[in-house]
Write an enzyme that holds these catalytic residues in place. Sequence first.
Site, PDB file in Angstrom:
ATOM      1  CD  GLU A  87       6.074  -4.409   0.262  1.00 42.49           C
ATOM      2  OE1 GLU A  87       6.928  -3.520   0.475  1.00 42.49           O
ATOM      3  OE2 GLU A  87       4.874  -4.175   0.009  1.00 42.49           O
ATOM      4  CG  ASN A 146      12.777   0.154  -7.226  1.00 42.75           C
ATOM      5  OD1 ASN A 146      11.810   0.677  -6.692  1.00 42.75           O
ATOM      6  ND2 ASN A 146      13.534   0.774  -8.122  1.00 42.75           N
ATOM      7  CG  ASP A 157       5.061   6.135   1.172  1.00 43.94           C
ATOM      8  OD1 ASP A 157       4.523   7.253   1.335  1.00 43.94           O
ATOM      9  OD2 ASP A 157       5.944   5.685   1.914  1.00 43.94           O
ATOM     10  CE  LYS A 199       6.644  15.638   6.493  1.00 49.50           C
ATOM     11  NZ  LYS A 199       7.830  15.567   7.396  1.00 49.50           N
ATOM     12  CG  ASP A 232      -5.767   6.795   1.962  1.00 46.10           C
ATOM     13  OD1 ASP A 232      -4.734   6.646   1.275  1.00 46.10           O
ATOM     14  OD2 ASP A 232      -5.747   6.829   3.207  1.00 46.10           O
ATOM     15  CB  THR A 265      -5.793  -3.599   3.415  1.00 48.46           C
ATOM     16  OG1 THR A 265      -5.749  -2.275   2.856  1.00 48.46           O
ATOM     17  CG2 THR A 265      -5.830  -4.627   2.297  1.00 48.46           C
ATOM     18  CG  PHE A 314      -2.265   0.673   4.011  1.00 50.85           C
ATOM     19  CD1 PHE A 314      -1.485   1.739   4.431  1.00 50.85           C
ATOM     20  CD2 PHE A 314      -1.678  -0.562   3.899  1.00 50.85           C
ATOM     21  CE1 PHE A 314      -0.142   1.577   4.736  1.00 50.85           C
ATOM     22  CE2 PHE A 314      -0.335  -0.751   4.204  1.00 50.85           C
ATOM     23  CZ  PHE A 314       0.425   0.323   4.624  1.00 50.85           C
ATOM     24  CD  GLU A 315     -10.604   0.210   0.809  1.00 54.62           C
ATOM     25  OE1 GLU A 315     -11.626   0.615   0.224  1.00 54.62           O
ATOM     26  OE2 GLU A 315      -9.995  -0.840   0.492  1.00 54.62           O
TER      27      GLU A 315
END
Length: 248
Positions: free
Chosen positions: A101, A128, A151, A155, A187, A223, A225-226
């Site tokens: 992370e 990274n 992420d 865009k 997702d 989580t 995010f999900e």
Amino acid sequence: MPDPDAPESAPRFRDKPVSFVRRSGRMSDGQERAWEDHSGTYLLEVERDAAATSIRPGSTIDPVAEFGRASALIVEIGSGQGHAIVRAAAHAPETDFIAVEVFRAGLARTMLDADRAGVRNLRLVEANAPEVLEHLLPEASVDEVWIFFPDPWHKNKHNKRRLVADGFPELAARALRDGGVLRLATDWEDYARQMRDVLADAADFEPAFEGEWADRFDGRVMTAFERKGIAKGRDIRDLTYRRRPRTA
């Protein structure tokens, strides 16, 4: 103009976009304390190259030395606050885990939760992800690589920053042992299709599922995010691939 007297080992600037924007927001007092109290136990010290989150080429770790044993190794890329990997490590003490992370606050939370759960088969890397796969991990040392809800850079002008893109399968294949597993989840429908297209063209991987998508991975804890994706009506897409045997 380049300095002719600069040493050959001088850091290089990255020549590729990274899949994150490193925000320098201040950690909370609790996160600062967690970092101070637990980084000595959980954080892997790494040699840097071009940036604060880079890995110097050639600075490979020895997982057996780091964990004090030879065991199966699972690496989660983009571990966030560590909910999935802390739970996994707590439920599989016979397996070793590494969380990758770039956000220090998330790593601090991961350390705190791991310590509260008595987890000792977990190490953290602030770096990274592609450089971890390319330089830090020994070749064929990893049993599974997890990438859950990276992420999406949704865009169009930012799509080039997506982690799972051309060039990524080679890095994952390098780190994975023969027969090792790459698990993906997102997702964002267009990112899921991009992941599937990228891996379909990867000579080192074969799908470990039938049909369009893999079943949900039971080892992935639900989580924020999900939940957020589900609440917005987005379908959660899982993909699972197996690393083909290396040729002689």
